[in-house]
Design an enzyme around this catalytic site. Structure first.
Site, PDB file in Angstrom:
ATOM      1  N   LYS A  48      26.714   7.437 -74.289  1.00 11.12           N
ATOM      2  CA  LYS A  48      25.580   8.092 -73.615  1.00 11.12           C
ATOM      3  C   LYS A  48      26.006   9.484 -73.208  1.00 11.12           C
ATOM      4  O   LYS A  48      27.186   9.721 -72.929  1.00 11.12           O
ATOM      5  CB  LYS A  48      25.197   7.293 -72.366  1.00 11.12           C
ATOM      6  CG  LYS A  48      23.857   7.643 -71.791  1.00 11.12           C
ATOM      7  CD  LYS A  48      22.750   7.187 -72.706  1.00 11.12           C
ATOM      8  CE  LYS A  48      21.518   6.704 -72.023  1.00 11.12           C
ATOM      9  NZ  LYS A  48      20.756   5.797 -72.840  1.00 11.12           N
TER      10      LYS A  48
HETATM   11  N1  GLU Z   1      18.053   6.538 -75.418  1.00 12.92           N
HETATM   12  C1  GLU Z   1      17.573   5.357 -76.066  1.00 12.92           C
HETATM   13  C2  GLU Z   1      18.139   4.117 -75.409  1.00 12.92           C
HETATM   14  O1  GLU Z   1      18.527   4.131 -74.263  1.00 12.92           O
HETATM   15  C3  GLU Z   1      17.774   5.396 -77.573  1.00 12.92           C
HETATM   16  C4  GLU Z   1      19.200   5.491 -78.030  1.00 12.92           C
HETATM   17  C5  GLU Z   1      19.346   5.743 -79.515  1.00 12.92           C
HETATM   18  O2  GLU Z   1      18.364   5.730 -80.223  1.00 12.92           O
HETATM   19  O3  GLU Z   1      20.486   5.952 -79.923  1.00 12.92           O
HETATM   20  O4  GLU Z   1      18.153   3.062 -75.974  1.00 12.92           O
END
Ligand code: GLU
Length: 427
Positions: free
Chosen positions: A119
């Site tokens: 993240k």
């Molecule tokens: N930000 C989104 C999540 O928390 C998508 C992450 C992604 O597609 O890599 O799942």
């Protein structure tokens, strides 16, 4: 769905101060305990593999130089490249990003995608920044964390307050140094190699899961009501798809507050309203409602789709009048609130299951980029639904067998898969 048995949990500090990271660690410990995970694996999985923090000086439109801080946390890559979004928010800090990176590892594992979890975040208020400032910030961040990124190393995606445009800048900045690399980021505009259906995938996935849950509970979706906190990409698409299924949406909210209409909101009209840069709170067909009041409304489906830590013991959990909580946001429920919901027999569809549609279609986008091939929307949606329903059924049957909550079951499956990969790969 049977109510799960009471489970013991540890509470490190007063609930009021609990962070997303602590919530996520408690969820992990709880499932690890049930799995009787080896102590060395608990240590490895409890903390991230790598954390990068970078300074980001940006020349603002008024000529001042403002220095922002950005983070990328790579939690675990045993099952594949790190995968996860990038968020822009004033509350972003290393602790939060760390927690959300851990959650991504469980999410990709639960969906059985060949990814790990990561993240990113930048502490900033994107609503107070111009497009030019945001572009500079995004490009600087991409350049400074570039060393730890790569299509087989770490792949970014949208998250809170980041969108297709931000992904396009990342793609461009990375490609300017490494050559054309669309697979470095997912959630791109379709014109740059993004996948059809990615933008609405999280909302669509939430509705696929809701349909399955309601079938299990023998509730006709057309008779249900929903309340949604948050009207960004996830909240608005969830509202739209639920509306198309005949669900009566009683209330939705944005950052400045919400709107409540007991006869049901006209969601397409509300979407048009906010597309004209107006806030949800100024929509004329309903009564104003605060974000706090909204969570306590009587409804079948309560869907937090904004920030974490909104369902808490102090604020609301004892007053919730929802039949089912669907976690469209990451980490919206604190551990004590979670336990109280369990005692009140209000099922919670956990974030790593409910909102996984986004990363599932991110996986499809990555695959299409690597293969330089395009799938059509029917194919994407069919595959998305199949992935989500399979995961939901696995979670539901483990929850019944082990007499645990859906959350604990989801974590047990995910952590079990990651632990298995760690053991086989060796050290
Ligand atoms: N930000 C989104 C999540 O928390 C998508 C992450 C992604 O597609 O890599 O799942």
């Amino acid at each position: 769905m049977k109510p799960a048995h009471f489970q013991s949990m540890k509470y490190p500090m007063p609930e009021k101060k609990i962070t997303n990271f602590q919530t996520i660690v408690i969820q992990f410990e709880n499932a690890a305990e049930r799995l009787k995970l080896e102590p060395y694996l608990r240590k490895i999985l409890r903390i991230p593999f790598r954390e990068v923090s970078v300074q980001l000086p940006v020349v603002m439109d008024d000529g001042r130089i403002e220095v922002f801080t950005g983070y990328r946390v790579q939690h675990n890559g045993a099952r594949g490249p790190y995968k996860g979004g990038l968020r822009y928010h004033p509350d972003v800090d290393l602790d939060e990003v760390r927690g959300l990176a851990i959650l991504m590892t469980w999410k990709t594992a639960l969906m059985n995608l060949p990814f790990g979890g990561g993240k990113g975040g930048i502490q900033c208020d994107p609503h107070k920044m111009s497009p030019r400032e945001l572009e500079q910030l995004t490009r600087k961040f991409t350049a400074r964390i570039g060393l730890v990124l790569g299509p087989y190393r770490d792949i970014l995606a949208p998250d809170l307050n980041t969108d297709e445009q931000v992904m396009a800048w990342i793609f461009d900045e990375y490609s300017s140094r490494h050559g054309y690399t669309p697979s470095i980021v997912t959630g791109k505009p379709v014109s740059l190699g993004g996948s059809i259906g990615r933008k609405e995938a999280t909302g669509r996935g939430i509705v696929y899961i809701i349909q399955e849950v309601l079938k299990d509970l023998e509730i006709d979706i057309k008779t249900t009501t929903a309340v949604i906190q948050g009207f960004g990409n996830v909240g608005s698409h969830t509202a739209q798809f639920l509306y198309e299924e005949g669900v009566k949406i009683l209330a939705v909210s944005g950052r400045e507050g919400g709107i409540y209409n007991p006869s049901g909101l006209n969601i397409p009209d509300l979407i048009r309203h906010v597309q004209n840069r107006r806030s949800v709170a100024t929509y004329p067909y309903g009564d104003p409602i605060t974000n706090k009041e909204l969570l306590k409304l009587e409804c079948d489906l309560l869907i937090p789709a904004a920030v974490g830590g909104v369902i808490t013991k102090e604020d609301n959990v004892l007053d919730l009048k929802a039949r089912i909580v669907v976690e469209a946001a990451n980490c919206p429920t604190t551990p004590i609130a979670d336990k109280i919901l369990q005692e009140r027999e209000i099922p919670v569809i956990p974030d790593i299951l409910a909102n996984a549609g986004g990363v599932v279609v991110s996986y499809f986008e990555w695959v299409q980029n690597l293969q330089q091939f395009r799938w059509d929307l029917d194919h994407i949606n069919r595959e998305l639904q199949a992935h989500l329903i399979k995961a939901y059924r696995e979670v539901r049957s483990l929850a019944e067998r082990e007499r645990v909550t859906l959350r604990t079951a989801a974590h047990m499956i995910a952590i079990g898969r990651v632990a298995e990969a760690e053991r086989i790969r060796g050290h």
